[in-house]
Design an enzyme around this catalytic site. Structure first.
Site, PDB file in Angstrom:
ATOM      1  N   LYS A  73      62.223  31.611 -16.098  1.00 45.51           N
ATOM      2  CA  LYS A  73      61.739  32.237 -14.865  1.00 45.51           C
ATOM      3  C   LYS A  73      60.234  32.121 -14.818  1.00 45.51           C
ATOM      4  O   LYS A  73      59.560  32.177 -15.845  1.00 45.51           O
ATOM      5  CB  LYS A  73      62.138  33.725 -14.853  1.00 45.51           C
ATOM      6  CG  LYS A  73      61.835  34.430 -13.533  1.00 45.51           C
ATOM      7  CD  LYS A  73      62.849  34.063 -12.480  1.00 45.51           C
ATOM      8  CE  LYS A  73      62.645  34.888 -11.203  1.00 45.51           C
ATOM      9  NZ  LYS A  73      61.479  34.464 -10.414  1.00 45.51           N
ATOM     10  N   SER A  74      59.685  31.929 -13.624  1.00 44.70           N
ATOM     11  CA  SER A  74      58.224  31.863 -13.496  1.00 44.70           C
ATOM     12  C   SER A  74      57.624  33.175 -13.987  1.00 44.70           C
ATOM     13  O   SER A  74      57.841  34.234 -13.390  1.00 44.70           O
ATOM     14  CB  SER A  74      57.820  31.604 -12.045  1.00 44.70           C
ATOM     15  OG  SER A  74      58.172  30.298 -11.656  1.00 44.70           O
ATOM     16  N   CYS A  77      55.149  29.618  -4.825  1.00 41.64           N
ATOM     17  CA  CYS A  77      56.035  30.740  -4.546  1.00 41.64           C
ATOM     18  C   CYS A  77      55.787  31.269  -3.137  1.00 41.64           C
ATOM     19  O   CYS A  77      54.697  31.767  -2.838  1.00 41.64           O
ATOM     20  CB  CYS A  77      55.841  31.874  -5.554  1.00 41.64           C
ATOM     21  SG  CYS A  77      56.965  33.253  -5.250  1.00 41.64           S
ATOM     22  N   LYS A 114      54.772  22.785  -9.851  1.00 42.40           N
ATOM     23  CA  LYS A 114      55.812  22.856  -8.837  1.00 42.40           C
ATOM     24  C   LYS A 114      55.160  23.014  -7.479  1.00 42.40           C
ATOM     25  O   LYS A 114      54.325  23.896  -7.283  1.00 42.40           O
ATOM     26  CB  LYS A 114      56.779  24.012  -9.099  1.00 42.40           C
ATOM     27  CG  LYS A 114      57.976  23.986  -8.150  1.00 42.40           C
ATOM     28  CD  LYS A 114      59.116  24.830  -8.638  1.00 42.40           C
ATOM     29  CE  LYS A 114      60.357  24.633  -7.778  1.00 42.40           C
ATOM     30  NZ  LYS A 114      61.494  25.453  -8.257  1.00 42.40           N
ATOM     31  N   ASN A 169      59.854  23.355  -4.060  1.00 45.28           N
ATOM     32  CA  ASN A 169      60.326  24.731  -3.951  1.00 45.28           C
ATOM     33  C   ASN A 169      61.016  24.902  -2.589  1.00 45.28           C
ATOM     34  O   ASN A 169      61.069  23.970  -1.786  1.00 45.28           O
ATOM     35  CB  ASN A 169      59.148  25.703  -4.095  1.00 45.28           C
ATOM     36  CG  ASN A 169      59.560  27.050  -4.672  1.00 45.28           C
ATOM     37  OD1 ASN A 169      60.676  27.523  -4.436  1.00 45.28           O
ATOM     38  ND2 ASN A 169      58.669  27.673  -5.413  1.00 45.28           N
ATOM     39  N   THR A 200      70.272  26.591  -5.870  1.00 40.96           N
ATOM     40  CA  THR A 200      71.256  27.342  -5.089  1.00 40.96           C
ATOM     41  C   THR A 200      72.680  27.099  -5.585  1.00 40.96           C
ATOM     42  O   THR A 200      73.468  28.045  -5.752  1.00 40.96           O
ATOM     43  CB  THR A 200      71.140  26.961  -3.602  1.00 40.96           C
ATOM     44  OG1 THR A 200      69.876  27.409  -3.097  1.00 40.96           O
ATOM     45  CG2 THR A 200      72.240  27.622  -2.782  1.00 40.96           C
TER      46      THR A 200
END
Length: 313
Positions: free
Chosen positions: A45-46, A131, A165, A194, A273
């Site tokens: 996880k970031s 993000c 990213k 992203n 997803t």
């Protein structure tokens, strides 16, 4: 023998597939499932400097063609993930892992990288510049001058393999401008992409939005994202110097989707997803489907077709 092995940042991975940051990577229990899967590796996880609870729920919704989310970077803080990866490095010493990090300014990025340098981490860092779901915080990747300043500082203070990213871009000139910036730096990779930021999914029956944060606005993933993701992978594959590899992310739910990302130039492919919906067993299916396609086309390794997308005359 058909192989889905790949190489990134000088490291070899048994499979080109892995999770996307944010999915099956929040805690040790989820990362354990990734470690036991057919994925070639995992990304955490970031991580931020301190643990975060993230945005209020509901903040994720699976939709017929994908998902919408506004998670707000819930994570246990960087030390938690460094400790977990350290344990895995001891248990499986030849396997390389990805540590995702995201600071809210350049100083925080520097502090995160200092913690990694001071640790026994031996893998690859993914710096998240994209993000879209933290209220009041713009996507760094859309501020080209800030990206250049961040990368200048990052490579002054960090010596290990590091990639970034990126958010999706939608204009050819933006591909050109961003590639010109990225080519100045010794990046190991760029991850495209992203989620598409600030989409809206509505429940017509109740006439309401479907997630709580940001009045329902959230990142869009899944089938909706795939054409944009492929365009970004191919655009940057064409523009970046050969030393900067591509990780393709977006809309992957079949072996054909994986094949298309690789054909566009990706060296590795992340699943988000669809992994959230199906769980880590998806990597068995995707790998088998990719191998079937390769066999039908007479390919025995990814290098046989990677980046070989044809253009019409």
């Amino acid at each position: 023998m058909i192989s889905t092995k790949t190489t990134l940042a000088g490291f070899e991975f048994d499979n080109c597939l892995m999770n996307a940051a944010g999915v099956y990577c929040y805690d040790a229990a989820e990362l354990d499932q990734m470690q036991a899967s057919k994925a070639g590796t995992f990304v955490t996880k970031s991580a931020t400097l301190q643990a975060r609870t993230g945005n209020p729920e509901p903040r994720y919704l699976a939709t017929p063609l994908g998902s919408i989310n506004s998670m707000g970077l819930p994570n246990h803080g960087l030390p938690y993930y460094l400790d977990y990866v350290s344990q895995q490095q001891i248990a499986v010493p030849n396997k390389i892992y990805f540590q995702s990090i995201t600071g809210f300014n350049i100083d925080e990025d520097e502090q995160l990288l200092a913690q990694i340098t001071a640790s026994d981490f031996k893998g690859i860092v993914e710096l998240n510049l994209s993000c879209p779901n933290v209220p009041g915080k713009p996507q760094t990747g859309y501020d080209f001058e800030t990206v250049e300043r961040i990368l200048t500082r990052v490579f002054e203070v960090y010596q290990g393999p590091l990639g970034i990213k990126l958010p999706p871009y939608f204009d050819i000139v933006h591909f050109d401008q961003m590639a010109a910036i990225l080519n100045q730096f010794p990046l190991a990779f760029v991850n495209c992409v992203n989620s598409i930021g600030n989409g809206l999914f509505i429940d017509a029956a109740t006439e309401t939005v479907t997630i709580k944060p940001k009045n329902g606005f959230g990142g869009i993933g899944g089938d909706y994202l795939k054409p944009t993701a492929l365009a970004n992978v191919h655009a940057f594959y064409q523009r970046l110097k050969p030393e900067i590899q591509i990780i393709g992310t977006g809309g992957v739910k079949s072996g054909q989707d994986v094949f298309e990302h690789l054909l566009c130039g990706a060296s590795m492919v992340q699943v988000g997803t669809a992994l959230q919906k199906e769980g880590p067993l998806i990597f068995d299916r995707l790998t088998a489907e990719l191998k079937t396609i390769m066999q039908q086309k007479g390919y025995t390794q990814i290098a046989d077709f990677q980046g070989q997308l044809k253009h019409l005359d």
